[in-house]
Write a protein that holds these residues in place. Structure first.
Motif, short mmCIF file in Angstrom:
data_model
loop_
_atom_site.label_atom_id
_atom_site.label_comp_id
_atom_site.label_asym_id
_atom_site.label_seq_id
_atom_site.Cartn_x
_atom_site.Cartn_y
_atom_site.Cartn_z
N TYR A 13 0.84 -1.20 0.00
CA TYR A 13 0.00 0.00 0.00
C TYR A 13 0.88 1.25 0.00
N LEU A 14 1.93 1.22 0.82
CA LEU A 14 2.85 2.36 0.89
C LEU A 14 3.52 2.63 -0.45
N HIS A 15 3.85 1.56 -1.19
CA HIS A 15 4.57 1.70 -2.45
C HIS A 15 3.64 1.74 -3.65
N LYS A 20 -6.95 -1.26 -7.43
CA LYS A 20 -8.00 -0.41 -6.89
C LYS A 20 -8.79 -1.09 -5.79
N ASP A 21 -9.14 -2.37 -6.01
CA ASP A 21 -9.95 -3.09 -5.01
C ASP A 21 -9.16 -3.32 -3.73
N GLN A 22 -7.86 -3.64 -3.87
CA GLN A 22 -7.04 -3.88 -2.67
C GLN A 22 -6.86 -2.59 -1.88
N VAL A 26 -7.98 -1.74 2.14
CA VAL A 26 -7.14 -1.17 3.19
C VAL A 26 -7.76 0.13 3.72
N ASP A 27 -8.25 0.99 2.80
CA ASP A 27 -8.86 2.25 3.22
C ASP A 27 -10.07 2.01 4.11
#
Length: 326
Positions: A13-15, A20-22, A26-27
């Motif tokens: 997520y950081l990189h 889009k779904d993943q 996380v969001d």
């Protein structure tokens, strides 16, 4: 999903390696903690940078980041601190028995900081403190306090302006307001403090309960009860009883500003804060003018000026936001 997979997901997520779904997954997980709301400390850019750096340093031992941590600033604008808080929350989820210990250790690493809250001319603001006490800030007011330690040490400073306090009762932890040379201490009550640098006094008026007021020069009064008030004159460094209108302390919150034998300078200050105009005069006798009146916010400016001029039989002219009495 096990711990290792979860950490890999956060690292991707950081990189920006997630689809889009993943990323949405996380969001949504992060939003479930309630961090999506407006957070007062994160409105200060300098404070965001400080928290961001401290958290980034702490995360070195838990999630392997790029060697050059400065790249984090490129990935994150204002949301950098929020994302890092999310990562720390993830670590605490896997190690629940260490959450409190880690939080205390992290807090100790951060330098002392204050939350600063201010209002502009013509604006008021309601603030709920960590102990659930409520403050109403009048126009052109600024206060600061330490939110990290407020529940242990209930103290704040009025840098300038006027505020009305509704203090949550706590007999074991006094609530102290510092306003220039004057300090006001209460256990649980409602009261108003006015401390503008343009004025030659600081005033305290009690609506309910009682307060203890003292000055930096060692002068300390007995408690001031509901329906009473006082003024501290800066030049003479002396207190004076000021009970008139004390029962109406905080009336400005309802759009009513009460003036009692006010000087032209005090009247001009009210007009600036309430209407955003500069009131001036070249009349030499204006230094002796006194005004006892009620200024209503809903009353149009021109009508208010006519009422002001009727008191001393003067006139006024207006050019933009400047009003001259002659």
């Amino acid at each position: 999903m096990d711990k290792k997979q979860f950490k890999r997901l956060l690292r991707d997520y950081l990189h920006d390696k997630l689809d889009k779904d993943q990323r949405k997954q996380v969001d949504e997980w992060f939003d479930s903690f309630g961090y999506g709301q407006d957070i007062e400390p994160l409105r200060d850019e300098e404070k965001v940078d400080r928290i961001h750096q401290a958290l980034a340093n702490r995360l070195q031992t838990h999630i392997k980041p790029p060697r050059r941590t400065t790249r984090l600033y490129g990935w994150f604008p204002k949301v950098a601190a929020a994302v890092l808080l999310m990562l720390m929350a993830a670590w605490w989820i896997w190690r629940p028995h260490e959450r409190l210990e880690n939080l205390q250790e992290l807090s100790a690493d951060l330098p002392p900081s204050f939350d600063t809250i201010r209002t502009d001319a013509g604006r008021m603001k309601r603030v709920v403190l960590p102990d659930q006490s409520v403050i109403w800030l009048n126009a052109s007011t600024q206060i600061h306090y330490s939110s990290r330690h407020f529940e242990q040490h209930r103290e704040l400073v009025i840098d300038h302006g006027e505020a009305f306090f509704e203090v949550t009762k706590n007999p074991d932890n006094p609530f102290i307001v510092h306003s220039g040379a004057v300090s006001t201490e209460v256990l649980g009550t409602s009261f108003n403090v006015k401390s503008y640098p343009e004025l030659d006094y600081v005033s305290v008026h009690v609506k309910t309960g009682q307060v203890s007021v003292s000055a930096q020069n060692g002068i300390q009064l007995d408690t001031v009860a509901a329906g009473h008030g006082l003024k501290y004159h800066k030049e003479g460094k002396a207190f004076q009883a000021d009970d008139r209108f004390a029962a109406d302390a905080g009336s400005w919150m309802e759009g009513r500003t009460l003036l009692d034998n006010a000087t032209f300078a005090e009247l001009a200050l009210v007009m600036q804060h309430r209407f955003g105009v500069t009131l001036q005069t070249r009349l030499p006798e204006a230094s002796h003018f006194r005004y006892t009146m009620t200024i209503l916010q809903q009353t149009p400016l021109d009508e208010t000026m006519r009422l002001i001029c009727d008191i001393h039989q003067t006139n006024y002219r207006r050019q933009g936001n400047e009003i001259t009495i002659y």
